[in-house]
Design a protein around this motif. Structure first.
Motif, PDB file in Angstrom:
ATOM      1  N   ARG A 232       0.837  -1.192   0.000  1.00  6.34           N
ATOM      2  CA  ARG A 232       0.000   0.000   0.000  1.00  6.34           C
ATOM      3  C   ARG A 232       0.877   1.248   0.000  1.00  6.34           C
ATOM      4  N   LEU A 233       1.909   1.267   0.843  1.00  4.38           N
ATOM      5  CA  LEU A 233       2.813   2.420   0.903  1.00  4.38           C
ATOM      6  C   LEU A 233       3.588   2.602  -0.399  1.00  4.38           C
ATOM      7  N   PHE A 234       3.956   1.495  -1.010  1.00  2.19           N
ATOM      8  CA  PHE A 234       4.643   1.565  -2.303  1.00  2.19           C
ATOM      9  C   PHE A 234       3.777   2.316  -3.311  1.00  2.19           C
ATOM     10  N   TRP A 235       2.492   1.962  -3.384  1.00  2.00           N
ATOM     11  CA  TRP A 235       1.607   2.611  -4.351  1.00  2.00           C
ATOM     12  C   TRP A 235       1.312   4.050  -3.972  1.00  2.00           C
ATOM     13  N   HIS A 236       1.232   4.349  -2.700  1.00  2.00           N
ATOM     14  CA  HIS A 236       1.031   5.736  -2.273  1.00  2.00           C
ATOM     15  C   HIS A 236       2.295   6.581  -2.499  1.00  2.00           C
ATOM     16  N   SER A 237       3.436   5.928  -2.545  1.00  2.00           N
ATOM     17  CA  SER A 237       4.701   6.636  -2.775  1.00  2.00           C
ATOM     18  C   SER A 237       4.881   6.990  -4.244  1.00  2.00           C
ATOM     19  N   ARG A 238       4.171   6.316  -5.119  1.00  3.38           N
ATOM     20  CA  ARG A 238       4.213   6.640  -6.554  1.00  3.38           C
ATOM     21  C   ARG A 238       3.289   7.816  -6.778  1.00  3.38           C
ATOM     22  N   ARG A 239       3.875   8.968  -7.015  1.00  2.00           N
ATOM     23  CA  ARG A 239       3.103  10.200  -7.083  1.00  2.00           C
ATOM     24  C   ARG A 239       2.787  10.639  -8.499  1.00  2.00           C
ATOM     25  N   GLY A 240       3.453  10.061  -9.483  1.00  2.74           N
ATOM     26  CA  GLY A 240       3.225  10.485 -10.854  1.00  2.74           C
ATOM     27  C   GLY A 240       4.056  11.690 -11.244  1.00  2.74           C
ATOM     28  N   MET A 241       4.923  12.108 -10.356  1.00  2.00           N
ATOM     29  CA  MET A 241       5.859  13.197 -10.641  1.00  2.00           C
ATOM     30  C   MET A 241       7.249  12.572 -10.504  1.00  2.00           C
ATOM     31  N   LEU A 242       7.973  12.507 -11.589  1.00  2.00           N
ATOM     32  CA  LEU A 242       9.243  11.788 -11.614  1.00  2.00           C
ATOM     33  C   LEU A 242      10.167  12.179 -10.467  1.00  2.00           C
ATOM     34  N   GLU A 243      10.258  13.487 -10.194  1.00  2.00           N
ATOM     35  CA  GLU A 243      11.175  13.960  -9.151  1.00  2.00           C
ATOM     36  C   GLU A 243      10.823  13.373  -7.783  1.00  2.00           C
ATOM     37  N   LEU A 244       9.546  13.175  -7.524  1.00  2.00           N
ATOM     38  CA  LEU A 244       9.125  12.576  -6.251  1.00  2.00           C
ATOM     39  C   LEU A 244       9.262  11.060  -6.298  1.00  2.00           C
ATOM     40  N   ASP A 245       8.880  10.462  -7.406  1.00  2.00           N
ATOM     41  CA  ASP A 245       8.941   9.006  -7.516  1.00  2.00           C
ATOM     42  C   ASP A 245      10.351   8.464  -7.315  1.00  2.00           C
ATOM     43  N   VAL A 246      11.353   9.142  -7.873  1.00  2.00           N
ATOM     44  CA  VAL A 246      12.726   8.630  -7.761  1.00  2.00           C
ATOM     45  C   VAL A 246      13.262   8.742  -6.333  1.00  2.00           C
ATOM     46  N   LEU A 247      12.639   9.569  -5.518  1.00  2.00           N
ATOM     47  CA  LEU A 247      13.033   9.674  -4.114  1.00  2.00           C
ATOM     48  C   LEU A 247      12.214   8.744  -3.220  1.00  2.00           C
ATOM     49  N   LEU A 248      10.910   8.757  -3.396  1.00  5.36           N
ATOM     50  CA  LEU A 248      10.025   8.060  -2.471  1.00  5.36           C
ATOM     51  C   LEU A 248       9.960   6.551  -2.684  1.00  5.36           C
ATOM     52  N   VAL A 249       9.887   6.103  -3.925  1.00  6.65           N
ATOM     53  CA  VAL A 249       9.729   4.671  -4.189  1.00  6.65           C
ATOM     54  C   VAL A 249      10.928   3.863  -3.676  1.00  6.65           C
ATOM     55  N   PRO A 250      12.156   4.239  -4.018  1.00  4.45           N
ATOM     56  CA  PRO A 250      13.282   3.475  -3.458  1.00  4.45           C
ATOM     57  C   PRO A 250      13.356   3.560  -1.932  1.00  4.45           C
ATOM     58  N   PHE A 251      12.987   4.716  -1.369  1.00  2.00           N
ATOM     59  CA  PHE A 251      13.027   4.873   0.079  1.00  2.00           C
ATOM     60  C   PHE A 251      12.055   3.905   0.749  1.00  2.00           C
ATOM     61  N   VAL A 252      10.839   3.830   0.239  1.00  2.35           N
ATOM     62  CA  VAL A 252       9.856   2.949   0.882  1.00  2.35           C
ATOM     63  C   VAL A 252      10.247   1.480   0.712  1.00  2.35           C
ATOM     64  N   LYS A 253      10.875   1.139  -0.401  1.00  5.52           N
ATOM     65  CA  LYS A 253      11.286  -0.248  -0.623  1.00  5.52           C
ATOM     66  C   LYS A 253      12.501  -0.630   0.222  1.00  5.52           C
ATOM     67  N   GLU A 254      13.482   0.263   0.286  1.00  2.00           N
ATOM     68  CA  GLU A 254      14.776  -0.090   0.863  1.00  2.00           C
ATOM     69  C   GLU A 254      14.966   0.349   2.311  1.00  2.00           C
ATOM     70  N   VAL A 255      14.309   1.414   2.731  1.00  3.55           N
ATOM     71  CA  VAL A 255      14.573   1.979   4.054  1.00  3.55           C
ATOM     72  C   VAL A 255      13.391   1.849   5.005  1.00  3.55           C
ATOM     73  N   TYR A 256      12.190   2.090   4.505  1.00  2.95           N
ATOM     74  CA  TYR A 256      11.012   2.119   5.376  1.00  2.95           C
ATOM     75  C   TYR A 256      10.904   0.909   6.311  1.00  2.95           C
ATOM     76  N   PRO A 257      11.111  -0.323   5.832  1.00  2.59           N
ATOM     77  CA  PRO A 257      10.955  -1.469   6.739  1.00  2.59           C
ATOM     78  C   PRO A 257      11.896  -1.440   7.946  1.00  2.59           C
TER      79      PRO A 257
END
Length: 84
Positions: free
Chosen positions: A9-34
């Protein structure tokens, strides 16, 4: 421990549709959030509630959030990608 449903759910909420945000948020939620503690996980979830344009300004360092918890999370994400 983060269950897979919440992480998905967080992965999909982290995908914002704005490249500048996606490249920061998606890897963070996958690699760091847990590995974050419960307080920082809550801060990240609160960050996702913010408007994209606000986040864009914060991540591009054109301003800072008035909320110190949100700003802490922005800084944590930026520190991860910026060279020391």
């Amino acid at each position: 421990m983060v269950d897979s449903t919440e992480l998905n759910r967080l992965f999909w909420h982290s995908r914002r549709g704005m490249l500048e945000l996606d490249v920061l948020l998606v890897p963070f939620v996958k690699e760091v959030y847990p590995s974050l503690d419960a307080d920082d996980q809550a801060r990240y979830r609160r960050l996702l509630e913010c408007e994209d344009q606000d986040m864009f300004g914060w991540f591009m360092q054109r301003g800072e959030s008035d909320d110190p918890d949100i700003q802490r999370m922005v800084r944590m994400i930026l520190d991860r990608v910026q060279p020391k």
